[in-house]
Scaffold this motif. Structure first.
Motif, PDB file in Angstrom:
ATOM      1  N   GLN A  24     -49.230  -2.233  -2.855  1.00 26.37           N
ATOM      2  CA  GLN A  24     -49.974  -2.302  -1.588  1.00 26.37           C
ATOM      3  C   GLN A  24     -50.262  -3.765  -1.220  1.00 26.37           C
ATOM      4  OE1 GLN A  24     -53.927  -2.427  -1.392  1.00 26.37           O
ATOM      5  NE2 GLN A  24     -53.576  -2.699   0.806  1.00 26.37           N
ATOM      6  N   SER A  27     -46.801  -5.801  -0.586  1.00 24.17           N
ATOM      7  CA  SER A  27     -46.054  -5.439   0.625  1.00 24.17           C
ATOM      8  C   SER A  27     -46.921  -5.617   1.876  1.00 24.17           C
ATOM      9  CB  SER A  27     -45.566  -3.990   0.522  1.00 24.17           C
ATOM     10  OG  SER A  27     -46.670  -3.111   0.458  1.00 24.17           O
ATOM     11  N   SER A  29     -49.264  -3.927   2.947  1.00 23.29           N
ATOM     12  CA  SER A  29     -49.387  -2.663   3.682  1.00 23.29           C
ATOM     13  C   SER A  29     -50.841  -2.204   3.709  1.00 23.29           C
ATOM     14  CB  SER A  29     -48.489  -1.608   3.042  1.00 23.29           C
ATOM     15  OG  SER A  29     -48.804  -1.480   1.686  1.00 23.29           O
ATOM     16  N   ASP A  89     -48.675   1.764  13.680  1.00 22.78           N
ATOM     17  CA  ASP A  89     -48.440   1.966  12.245  1.00 22.78           C
ATOM     18  C   ASP A  89     -47.097   2.629  11.982  1.00 22.78           C
ATOM     19  OD1 ASP A  89     -50.862   0.855  11.634  1.00 22.78           O
ATOM     20  OD2 ASP A  89     -51.921   2.786  11.578  1.00 22.78           O
ATOM     21  N   VAL A 104     -45.766   4.644   2.092  1.00 19.39           N
ATOM     22  CA  VAL A 104     -46.386   3.350   2.417  1.00 19.39           C
ATOM     23  C   VAL A 104     -46.683   3.319   3.910  1.00 19.39           C
ATOM     24  CG1 VAL A 104     -46.103   0.844   2.372  1.00 19.39           C
ATOM     25  CG2 VAL A 104     -45.060   2.237   0.582  1.00 19.39           C
ATOM     26  N   PHE A 106     -47.847   0.927   6.933  1.00 18.80           N
ATOM     27  CA  PHE A 106     -48.015  -0.499   7.232  1.00 18.80           C
ATOM     28  C   PHE A 106     -47.953  -0.761   8.737  1.00 18.80           C
ATOM     29  CE2 PHE A 106     -43.605  -1.684   8.273  1.00 18.80           C
ATOM     30  CZ  PHE A 106     -42.905  -0.609   7.761  1.00 18.80           C
ATOM     31  N   SER A 110     -46.925  -6.541   8.185  1.00 19.60           N
ATOM     32  CA  SER A 110     -45.842  -6.511   7.206  1.00 19.60           C
ATOM     33  C   SER A 110     -44.533  -6.235   7.960  1.00 19.60           C
ATOM     34  CB  SER A 110     -46.096  -5.426   6.175  1.00 19.60           C
ATOM     35  OG  SER A 110     -45.068  -5.415   5.218  1.00 19.60           O
ATOM     36  N   VAL A 115     -41.363  -4.216   2.927  1.00 18.86           N
ATOM     37  CA  VAL A 115     -41.773  -2.948   2.314  1.00 18.86           C
ATOM     38  C   VAL A 115     -40.632  -2.381   1.466  1.00 18.86           C
ATOM     39  CG1 VAL A 115     -42.419  -0.547   2.801  1.00 18.86           C
ATOM     40  CG2 VAL A 115     -43.529  -2.398   4.039  1.00 18.86           C
TER      41      VAL A 115
END
Lengths: 165, 194
Positions: A24, A27, A29, A89, A104, A106, A110, A115
């Motif tokens: 987390q 990345s 995220s 998102d 994930v 993000f 990011s 990712v």
């Protein structure tokens, strides 16, 4: 019995938690979830309070299962990666080993490339732990024998109590 | 497949409501959702068509309290009953711990019930389960309908392994909790044996 229960002990759980926590952060995220293919959440990292994690786990599993079905229809073994792009998102869903799903979430802080890169590394580590858990589940008489199941003496009263009788 | 987490001391069980179209699977879990203590229930997720027919599944997580120091959580799923959604039904049975078969008591639906049980047996088998051994409860729903067939007749046609059989009127909550409880009992006793 056809089913193999997924039994997770503290040590493995902490390792999983550490890996997805790192993922987390690395990345950049918002949230990372690890769920199993049957729709149960295993671990989470990041701002988990902002999301209904239980529904997310079950819908993700449904999504992966449906996509699996589509893959088989066109002669593929599976689609190992699903990506959903939103206005703010995005959702990156990937399969880990035989029974894990890594989710994930993000935003623009990011990127898909970052990712993907981080997920790849984390997946390998997660897979090793899953394999260990799987191995133990199959090796009923081996390592498992060291642990005494807490469910050996469930009574009717225990079950009545669950239902508030 | 029960998920036992020793770190957070939780047991998660997946229970699937199965049965022919319009037999009352969604009604069962809707009633549970409406009655459950707000602290104990999660959100009811319904993937349905515009006419409220289940398209993929309904899902309701329920916190049941503790057994032997472990928090017990049930994940209730329904399948779409309509015949042509068979691929979805198969997916939802994946990793289930117990099945509740909701039979429609109306005489005109006898055949649909029988077909649905046969379909359940096939789909369980494809997921590696055996309908004769998996925790299983038969619910005879819609007992209040004037066209309901006699219980004895339904028993003869639908009951095949001496499973618990519960009469219900799901839209009024009759028999709904008893059905869930009978299933929970079998699942937890199964855990004990394994």
């Amino acid at each position: 019995m056809a089913k193999l229960d997924l039994v997770m002990f503290e040590e493995e759980y902490n390792q999983l938690q550490e890996i997805i926590g790192r993922l987390q952060v690395d990345s950049s995220s918002k949230v990372v979830f690890l769920v199993d293919k049957n729709g149960q959440q295993i671990a989470a990292a990041g701002d988990v309070r902002s999301i209904d994690a239980t529904s997310l786990a079950s819908l993700t599993a449904g999504n992966v299962a449906a996509t699996d079905g589509l893959a088989k229809l066109i002669g593929e073994k599976e689609f190992s990666l699903l990506f959903h792009e939103g206005e703010k998102d995005n959702l990156h869903i990937s399969i880990v080993g035989k029974r894990g799903i890594l989710v994930v979430i993000f935003d623009q802080s990011s990127s898909l490339a970052l990712v993907r890169l981080r997920v790849k590394k984390a997946s390998r580590e997660l897979q090793e732990i899953f394999e260990r858990v799987e191995y133990r589940a199959q090796d009923q008489g081996g390592e498992n024998a060291k642990f005494e199941s807490p469910f050996t003496e469930i009574t009717d009263e225990d079950i009545d109590r669950l239902f508030g009788d | 497949m029960t998920f036992i987490n020793y770190a957070s001391r939780e047991i998660n069980c997946k229970i699937v409501y199965y049965g022919p179209g319009l037999c009352g699977k969604t009604t069962n879990i809707q009633w549970i959702f409406e009655q459950a203590n707000p602290e104990k229930k999660g959100k009811l997720v319904s993937l349905a068509t515009e006419t409220d027919r289940t398209l993929f599944f309904d899902f309701l997580p329920l916190d049941m309290g503790t057994v032997k120091g472990f928090k017990v959580r049930f994940h209730l799923y329904t399948v779409p009953g309509q015949v042509f959604y068979d691929a979805s039904r198969k997916l939802i049975l994946r990793g289930c711990d117990g099945v509740i078969f909701v039979a429609d008591s109306q005489a005109a639906r006898l055949e649909a019930n029988i077909e649905s049980i046969a379909n359940l047996a096939t789909n369980l088998k494809e997921n590696g389960f055996d309908i004769r051994t998996i925790p299983y409860v038969l619910q005879l729903n819609k007992r209040d309908m004037p066209t309901a067939a006699p219980v004895q007749e339904l028993e003869q046609l639908l009951r095949f392994r001496n499973e618990p059989m519960i009469e219900a009127v799901a839209n009024r909550g009759v028999g709904v909790i008893d059905t869930l409880k009978a299933t929970a009992r079998q699942i937890l006793m199964d855990l004990q044996r394994s």
